[in-house]
Structures are given as C-alpha cells and as structure tokens.
Scaffold this active site. Structure first.
Site, PDB file in Angstrom:
ATOM      1  CE  LYS A  34      -2.589   1.563   3.649  1.00 12.45           C
ATOM      2  NZ  LYS A  34      -2.627   3.043   3.749  1.00 12.45           N
ATOM      3  CG  ASP A  62      -5.150   4.422   1.556  1.00 15.94           C
ATOM      4  OD1 ASP A  62      -6.292   4.784   1.203  1.00 15.94           O
ATOM      5  OD2 ASP A  62      -4.830   4.227   2.744  1.00 15.94           O
ATOM      6  CE  LYS A  64      -8.311   6.634   3.826  1.00 10.74           C
ATOM      7  NZ  LYS A  64      -6.901   6.187   3.838  1.00 10.74           N
ATOM      8  CG  ASP A  67     -12.159  17.527  -6.608  1.00 12.11           C
ATOM      9  OD1 ASP A  67     -13.047  18.337  -6.946  1.00 12.11           O
ATOM     10  OD2 ASP A  67     -10.977  17.863  -6.426  1.00 12.11           O
ATOM     11  CB  THR A 117     -11.696   3.657  11.942  1.00  7.96           C
ATOM     12  OG1 THR A 117     -10.401   3.888  11.410  1.00  7.96           O
ATOM     13  CG2 THR A 117     -12.366   2.536  11.190  1.00  7.96           C
ATOM     14  NE  ARG A 208       1.514   2.474  13.099  1.00  6.34           N
ATOM     15  CZ  ARG A 208       0.594   3.182  13.731  1.00  6.34           C
ATOM     16  NH1 ARG A 208       0.961   4.181  14.508  1.00  6.34           N
ATOM     17  NH2 ARG A 208      -0.680   2.897  13.590  1.00  6.34           N
TER      18      ARG A 208
HETATM   19  O1  C5P Z   1       0.765   0.840  11.077  1.00  6.64           O
HETATM   20  P1  C5P Z   1      -0.591   0.274  10.974  1.00  6.64           P
HETATM   21  O2  C5P Z   1      -0.643  -1.240  10.815  1.00  6.64           O
HETATM   22  O3  C5P Z   1      -1.527   0.768  12.031  1.00  6.64           O
HETATM   23  O4  C5P Z   1      -1.081   0.853   9.564  1.00  6.64           O
HETATM   24  C1  C5P Z   1      -2.348   0.679   9.083  1.00  6.64           C
HETATM   25  C2  C5P Z   1      -2.493   1.361   7.761  1.00  6.64           C
HETATM   26  O5  C5P Z   1      -3.858   1.409   7.430  1.00  6.64           O
HETATM   27  C3  C5P Z   1      -2.001   2.802   7.725  1.00  6.64           C
HETATM   28  O6  C5P Z   1      -1.532   3.055   6.405  1.00  6.64           O
HETATM   29  C4  C5P Z   1      -3.232   3.591   8.042  1.00  6.64           C
HETATM   30  O7  C5P Z   1      -3.210   4.873   7.481  1.00  6.64           O
HETATM   31  C5  C5P Z   1      -4.301   2.756   7.377  1.00  6.64           C
HETATM   32  N1  C5P Z   1      -5.624   2.895   7.955  1.00  6.64           N
HETATM   33  C6  C5P Z   1      -5.919   2.601   9.271  1.00  6.64           C
HETATM   34  N2  C5P Z   1      -7.177   2.718   9.755  1.00  6.64           N
HETATM   35  C7  C5P Z   1      -8.134   3.105   8.951  1.00  6.64           C
HETATM   36  C8  C5P Z   1      -7.889   3.405   7.620  1.00  6.64           C
HETATM   37  C9  C5P Z   1      -6.607   3.281   7.148  1.00  6.64           C
HETATM   38  O8  C5P Z   1      -5.040   2.224  10.030  1.00  6.64           O
HETATM   39  N3  C5P Z   1      -9.351   3.176   9.432  1.00  6.64           N
END
Ligand code: C5P
Length: 230
Positions: A34, A62, A64, A67, A117, A208
């Site tokens: 992603k 990603d 999003k 427009d 979220t 992460r």
């Molecule tokens: O680091 P982590 O596993 O939390 O990353 C989750 C990924 O999913 C990040 O790129 C974050 O921006 C994205 N994301 C999220 N929650 C959402 C929508 C997108 O964590 N509701």
C-alpha cells in the site's frame, strides 16, 4: 490465491529510498504493497508505484479521492493507466460513480472508505450528520455495492455487520490488524490476522508491526504463516 497473498504491507515511510529498502528486505514474503498519501506525494512517489508494478508486485494506492465528478473520473483513469491494482475513494455516491466511470476498462479495483475509523458519533453530529457511524457505514456500504464499487475498507470489528449487507463478492480490506502479543499503538480496536481472515476479510493491511520491526522480513513471514494457518 494463497492466503499469504492477502497480506498488504503499508509502506508508511517518508521517502522512496526508505520504501525501496523495505521492499527489498521483505523479498518474496510480501507481494502486495500500500502506497498512501505520505509516500505517493514524496518526490518520485508515483514513479516508485510504477516501479513496484514493473517488478511484479501488486500496488494499492490509498489516495482516498473525493472531488467533483469530472475530476474524480479523470484521476481514476490516470491511476488505472499507472497500473495500480487497488485505489481508495470516499464513499459518496457521486464520487463512487465518477471513479467507476474513470476505471471502467482496466484491472483497477475500487475500494470505498465508508466512515473514517477516527470518527465517532459525536464527530458525525458535529459535522452535521443526523445518524451515527454504524448507520452511515451500512448505508454507504449498500451505496458502494449499487455503484459497482469492488470493495470496502473497514475496521475488522465491522466485518460481521457489513459482510451480510454486501454479500460474498465484495472485497473487504481491513487495517487495524495486530499479530498476537504486539504493541497496538494508536489502533484501538484490533484483531489478529487469523481472526480477521476468519471474520471474512479478503485482505489485511499491516503497517508498523512490519515496517518498524527490527527484522521486518521475519515479522512479515510470521504474519504470513499465521494467515496460511487461518
Ligand atoms: O501501522 P498500521 O498497521 O496501524 O497501519 C495501518 C495502515 O492502514 C495505515 O496506512 C493507516 O493509514 C491505514 N488505515 C488505518 N485505519 C483506517 C484506515 C486506514 O489504520 N481506518
């Protein structure tokens, strides 16, 4: 498709050099990445997405989009030409219909974001909405299906409520996944990879726990194995 191919690693790093090093370290374990706004808008970000595709990886942009219809339609067409596999748009009916027109002929799959979220019922009320998160998410899931959108991004906790609404064919893609025993960070409502797959997720997005691991390849391999066993 092997279950481990449903793992998408979020390349949330600030430079193309960092992203390239991470992809190299992960090797064959990860086939789907992603690229979010942070990396896409960094110098060379979109060229890096093309480079990933050229190397045989799958790419989720990603971005999003949201427009006026004409702009979203043309933007989606450009992203389809770039060769991306997944693209996110906000789940407003006009936006979704426009993206669908723009991505009408290629392999690009469109994913709609129902309700961020990070929003709760109070945030929606403050923004002028008359309904809560659960109701709005269900409404937009139905609208996404009606507009011919391919899938939804949602929290793993929403899978049980949304899957029955959209049926088996819609792709449900979920962040908020943490392998057992890891730091949940700022993600509050999480599931393990195994639980998310069992709850009907088609793809999971992990950032992460892999990108900040001392040994990213091992962290990814552990998650992929857990998924294979789901
Ligand atoms: O680091 P982590 O596993 O939390 O990353 C989750 C990924 O999913 C990040 O790129 C974050 O921006 C994205 N994301 C999220 N929650 C959402 C929508 C997108 O964590 N509701």
């Amino acid at each position: 498709m092997k279950t481990r191919e449903r793992l998408i690693v979020a390349l949330d790093v600030e430079s193309v050099a960092d992203a390239r090093a991470l992809v190299a370290a992960l090797g064959e374990t990860v086939s789907f990445f992603k690229v979010g706004m942070e990396l896409a808008y960094a110098p060379g970000g979109f060229d890096f997405a093309r480079e990933l595709k050229a190397s045989g990886k799958r790419v989720f942009l990603d971005l999003k989009l949201h427009d006026i219809g004409a702009t979203v339609e043309r933007a989606a067409r450009q992203i389809a030409r770039l060769g991306a596999d997944f693209l996110t748009v906000h789940a407003f009916p006009q936006t979704m219909a426009a993206a669908r027109r723009g991505a009408s002929d290629g392999a690009l799959r469109l994913l709609a974001v129902t309700v961020m979220t990070s929003y709760d019922d109070a945030d929606l009320a403050e923004a002028g909405y008359a309904c809560g998160v659960a109701e709005l998410a269900a409404r937009r899931a139905k609208q996404a299906k009606a507009e011919g959108i391919d899938g939804l991004i949602l929290s793993p906790m929403e899978l049980a409520a949304i899957r029955p609404i959209v049926g088996p064919d819609m792709l449900l893609v979920t962040p908020g996944v943490r392998p057992e025993g890891t730091d949940v960070g700022d993600q509050k409502r999480v599931m393990t990879p195994r639980q998310a797959i069992a709850a009907s997720a088609d793809y999971i997005v992990v950032g992460r726990p892999i990108t900040r691991a001392t040994d990213p390849a091992k962290a990814a391999e552990d998650i992929a194995r857990e998924m294979d066993g789901a």
